[in-house]
Motif scaffolding. Structure first.
Motif, PDB file in Angstrom:
ATOM      1  N   ASN A 129      69.600  72.491  15.250  1.00  0.00           N
ATOM      2  CA  ASN A 129      70.488  73.342  16.167  1.00  0.00           C
ATOM      3  C   ASN A 129      70.282  74.623  15.466  1.00  0.00           C
ATOM      4  O   ASN A 129      69.775  74.949  14.364  1.00  0.00           O
ATOM      5  CB  ASN A 129      71.941  72.734  15.909  1.00  0.00           C
ATOM      6  N   ALA A 130      71.163  75.819  15.874  1.00  0.00           N
ATOM      7  CA  ALA A 130      70.628  77.055  15.343  1.00  0.00           C
ATOM      8  C   ALA A 130      71.668  77.206  14.124  1.00  0.00           C
ATOM      9  O   ALA A 130      71.098  78.025  13.303  1.00  0.00           O
ATOM     10  CB  ALA A 130      71.667  78.062  16.286  1.00  0.00           C
ATOM     11  N   SER A 131      72.603  76.482  13.789  1.00  0.00           N
ATOM     12  CA  SER A 131      73.317  76.555  12.223  1.00  0.00           C
ATOM     13  C   SER A 131      72.258  76.231  11.409  1.00  0.00           C
ATOM     14  O   SER A 131      72.077  76.892  10.332  1.00  0.00           O
ATOM     15  CB  SER A 131      74.481  75.615  12.296  1.00  0.00           C
ATOM     16  N   PHE A 137      79.064  84.420  15.982  1.00  0.00           N
ATOM     17  CA  PHE A 137      79.473  83.079  16.411  1.00  0.00           C
ATOM     18  C   PHE A 137      80.178  82.420  14.813  1.00  0.00           C
ATOM     19  O   PHE A 137      79.392  82.625  13.891  1.00  0.00           O
ATOM     20  CB  PHE A 137      78.424  82.105  16.925  1.00  0.00           C
ATOM     21  N   MET A 144      78.088  80.792  12.376  1.00  0.00           N
ATOM     22  CA  MET A 144      77.093  81.413  11.547  1.00  0.00           C
ATOM     23  C   MET A 144      78.029  82.230  10.310  1.00  0.00           C
ATOM     24  O   MET A 144      77.698  82.078   9.131  1.00  0.00           O
ATOM     25  CB  MET A 144      76.812  82.763  12.270  1.00  0.00           C
ATOM     26  N   SER A 150      74.449  88.659  15.742  1.00  0.00           N
ATOM     27  CA  SER A 150      74.196  88.037  16.972  1.00  0.00           C
ATOM     28  C   SER A 150      73.495  89.291  17.746  1.00  0.00           C
ATOM     29  O   SER A 150      74.010  90.340  17.805  1.00  0.00           O
ATOM     30  CB  SER A 150      75.704  87.769  17.727  1.00  0.00           C
ATOM     31  N   VAL A 188      73.623  89.063  21.268  1.00  0.00           N
ATOM     32  CA  VAL A 188      74.606  89.151  22.124  1.00  0.00           C
ATOM     33  C   VAL A 188      75.668  88.310  21.741  1.00  0.00           C
ATOM     34  O   VAL A 188      75.613  87.128  21.388  1.00  0.00           O
ATOM     35  CB  VAL A 188      73.900  88.603  23.574  1.00  0.00           C
ATOM     36  N   PHE A 229      78.937  85.884  21.481  1.00  0.00           N
ATOM     37  CA  PHE A 229      79.481  84.870  22.133  1.00  0.00           C
ATOM     38  C   PHE A 229      80.755  85.199  22.928  1.00  0.00           C
ATOM     39  O   PHE A 229      81.353  84.791  23.840  1.00  0.00           O
ATOM     40  CB  PHE A 229      79.514  83.548  21.392  1.00  0.00           C
ATOM     41  N   ASP A 270      70.544  86.069  15.966  1.00  0.00           N
ATOM     42  CA  ASP A 270      71.037  84.887  16.665  1.00  0.00           C
ATOM     43  C   ASP A 270      70.980  85.438  18.271  1.00  0.00           C
ATOM     44  O   ASP A 270      71.912  86.126  18.601  1.00  0.00           O
ATOM     45  CB  ASP A 270      72.575  84.620  16.222  1.00  0.00           C
ATOM     46  N   TYR A 299      70.884  83.201  20.930  1.00  0.00           N
ATOM     47  CA  TYR A 299      71.295  82.018  21.488  1.00  0.00           C
ATOM     48  C   TYR A 299      71.768  82.533  22.859  1.00  0.00           C
ATOM     49  O   TYR A 299      71.608  81.912  23.731  1.00  0.00           O
ATOM     50  CB  TYR A 299      72.508  81.154  20.691  1.00  0.00           C
ATOM     51  N   GLN A 300      72.785  83.671  22.840  1.00  0.00           N
ATOM     52  CA  GLN A 300      73.298  84.164  23.975  1.00  0.00           C
ATOM     53  C   GLN A 300      72.524  85.062  24.859  1.00  0.00           C
ATOM     54  O   GLN A 300      72.819  85.482  25.962  1.00  0.00           O
ATOM     55  CB  GLN A 300      74.826  84.821  23.724  1.00  0.00           C
ATOM     56  N   LYS A 333      72.042  76.625  26.790  1.00  0.00           N
ATOM     57  CA  LYS A 333      72.792  77.763  27.678  1.00  0.00           C
ATOM     58  C   LYS A 333      71.938  78.270  28.616  1.00  0.00           C
ATOM     59  O   LYS A 333      71.730  77.751  29.671  1.00  0.00           O
ATOM     60  CB  LYS A 333      73.393  78.788  26.553  1.00  0.00           C
TER      61      LYS A 333
HETATM   62  C1  LIG Z   1      75.859  82.960  19.778  1.00  0.00           C
HETATM   63  C2  LIG Z   1      75.760  81.633  19.213  1.00  0.00           C
HETATM   64  N1  LIG Z   1      75.252  81.120  18.276  1.00  0.00           N
HETATM   65  C3  LIG Z   1      75.445  79.870  17.638  1.00  0.00           C
HETATM   66  C4  LIG Z   1      76.023  78.926  18.122  1.00  0.00           C
HETATM   67  C5  LIG Z   1      76.170  77.602  17.774  1.00  0.00           C
HETATM   68  O1  LIG Z   1      74.890  77.150  17.591  1.00  0.00           O
HETATM   69  P1  LIG Z   1      74.695  75.592  17.070  1.00  0.00           P
HETATM   70  O2  LIG Z   1      75.568  74.479  17.497  1.00  0.00           O
HETATM   71  O3  LIG Z   1      73.331  75.158  17.875  1.00  0.00           O
HETATM   72  O4  LIG Z   1      74.480  75.466  15.670  1.00  0.00           O
HETATM   73  C6  LIG Z   1      76.437  79.246  19.511  1.00  0.00           C
HETATM   74  C7  LIG Z   1      77.439  78.173  20.515  1.00  0.00           C
HETATM   75  O5  LIG Z   1      78.233  78.213  21.318  1.00  0.00           O
HETATM   76  C8  LIG Z   1      76.447  80.551  19.968  1.00  0.00           C
HETATM   77  O6  LIG Z   1      77.245  80.814  21.189  1.00  0.00           O
END
Ligand SMILES: Cc1ncc(COP(=O)(O)O)c(C=O)c1O
Length: 386
Positions: free
Chosen positions: A86-88, A115, A118, A162, A164, A166, A191, A193-194, A217
């Motif tokens: 996962n991203a964490s 997030f 993070m 980040s 973008v 969340f 990050d 992810y978004q 996502k």
């Molecule tokens: C910008 C962002 N970073 C990280 C995460 C969490 O990622 P993970 O659950 O894969 O660690 C999210 C989850 O919603 C997110 O929106």
């Protein structure tokens, strides 16, 4: 709204879209129909595997193949992405390359719009010598670029922020941040992810050091497939302490320590890869590749402008940037009782979510139609008036 572009929205390829108006791509996207076959293929491959060569023949390679496909979406070269649980974990892997205790360069610059996971992970580095500077946001929506740049100095080891948010969909100015970090000898982690799959990313051209994210996502994948991009010429200078046998140069030698890191991006792996997760992301990645992120973005710009104008005309509070150049793919609209409004919208078959202090989060993807977006906003207007 400007006229709808004629693109193949592939709506029949997403069974969930029959349930209503799906505006949740910032959270968990709808499953592609082809994922069912992909998951079955996983089961069948497992059923047929009778020896260790299973790994060597397909599953082992799969991490690298999925990594390369994600790399392309991130604007990076093959060999620049290692899949992660996962991203964490991806963030922790990067942080575990630093020695904050013995170095004067021990500062991490982050933002209040990142997030929480993070933020928790950065905070957890303070007992091992890191200092975290959290750049504040006055309105909870944007952070002036100058403020982020001013926080980067000679003591900064890493800017971890980040791309973008969340929370507000605010998008930072990558080039300016990377330039300032370079001037001061700091590394930059975004990050994404978004943004990955919603906004064009240019890992190589930006010369950014690390990108982290996941696939559930905007990339239409299943859970537990995170990823870590590491700038190719930086990879071999780093030795993540969050490691495992898969990161070893010869993992099947099962050698005793010391650890000999692989010379590829696999040095950022840990243990056994999440094989089901890899199967679950293949159809979504294929679709994003075929549709193309520039098309996704063009559609998103049109829709987010429409949604923001619609909201402002009615005097609602928009908690996302007005400027399209500062925005990702979502629009946040303040409502007094977020969970109650999410429930009422769901009763009308409009699927969104909410976050504390922000209000509703609404995101359209390439598979949504203009008609759906308009209808969702009109239903929201009806409910707001009640
Ligand atoms: C910008 C962002 N970073 C990280 C995460 C969490 O990622 P993970 O659950 O894969 O660690 C999210 C989850 O919603 C997110 O929106």
């Amino acid at each position: 709204m400007k006229p709808e572009t004629q693109i193949n929205r592939r709506r029949e390829e997403f069974p969930t879209l029959a349930s209503g108006i799906h505006l949740l791509s910032h959270s968990l996207g709808p499953v592609p129909r082809a994922t069912r076959e992909s998951m079955l293929a996983y089961y069948e491959a497992w059923e047929q595997h009778t020896g260790e060569d299973a790994w060597a023949n397909s599953w082992w390679e799969m991490s690298a193949q999925v990594g390369d496909r994600i790399a392309q979406i991130l604007g990076g070269d093959p060999g620049s992405v290692q899949v992660q649980p996962n991203a964490s974990i991806a963030l922790f892997s990067v942080l575990s390359c630093f020695d904050f205790t013995s170095s004067k360069r021990n500062k991490i610059v982050a933002s209040a719009l990142d997030f929480p996971s993070m933020q928790y992970i950065l905070d957890a580095q303070t007992p091992v010598g890191a200092r975290v500077e959290m750049v504040p946001s006055d309105d909870g929506i944007v952070i002036p670029t100058e403020r982020i740049l001013d926080a980067i100095d000679q003591q900064t080891a890493l800017v971890a922020i980040s791309h973008v948010s969340f929370r507000s969909s605010y998008r930072v100015e990558v080039e300016a941040i990377v330039e300032r970090a370079r001037q001061h000898g700091a590394l930059v982690l975004l990050d994404v992810y978004q943004s990955a799959g919603a906004v064009e990313l240019k890992a190589r051209d930006w010369e950014v050091d690390f990108l982290i994210g996941g696939t559930i996502k905007w990339l239409c994948g299943g859970p537990a497939c995170g990823y870590l991009y590491v700038r190719p010429d930086l990879q071999n200078q780093l030795q993540p302490r969050l490691t495992g046998w898969v990161a070893h140069g010869a993992p099947f030698d099962f050698a005793s320590p010391p650890m000999r890191y692989d010379h590829s991006v696999r040095r950022f792996a840990q243990g056994t890869p999440g094989i089901p997760a890899l199967y679950s992301v293949l159809p979504g990645l294929k679709m994003i590749e075929e549709v193309g992120v520039p098309t996704v973005r063009a559609e998103s710009v049109r829709r987010t402008e429409f949604m923001i104008d619609f909201a402002l005309e009615r005097g609602w509070k928009v908690n996302s940037p007005r400027d399209v150049n500062q925005r990702g793919g979502s629009v946040m609209i303040y409502v007094e009782d977020g969970p109650a409004m999410v429930k009422r919208l769901a009763e009308r078959k409009v699927f969104v979510d909410c976050r504390p202090g922000v209000g509703l989060r609404m995101s359209s993807h390439f598979f949504n139609t203009d008609e759906e977006v308009r209808e969702a906003m009109e239903i929201l207007a009806e409910l707001m008036d009640k």
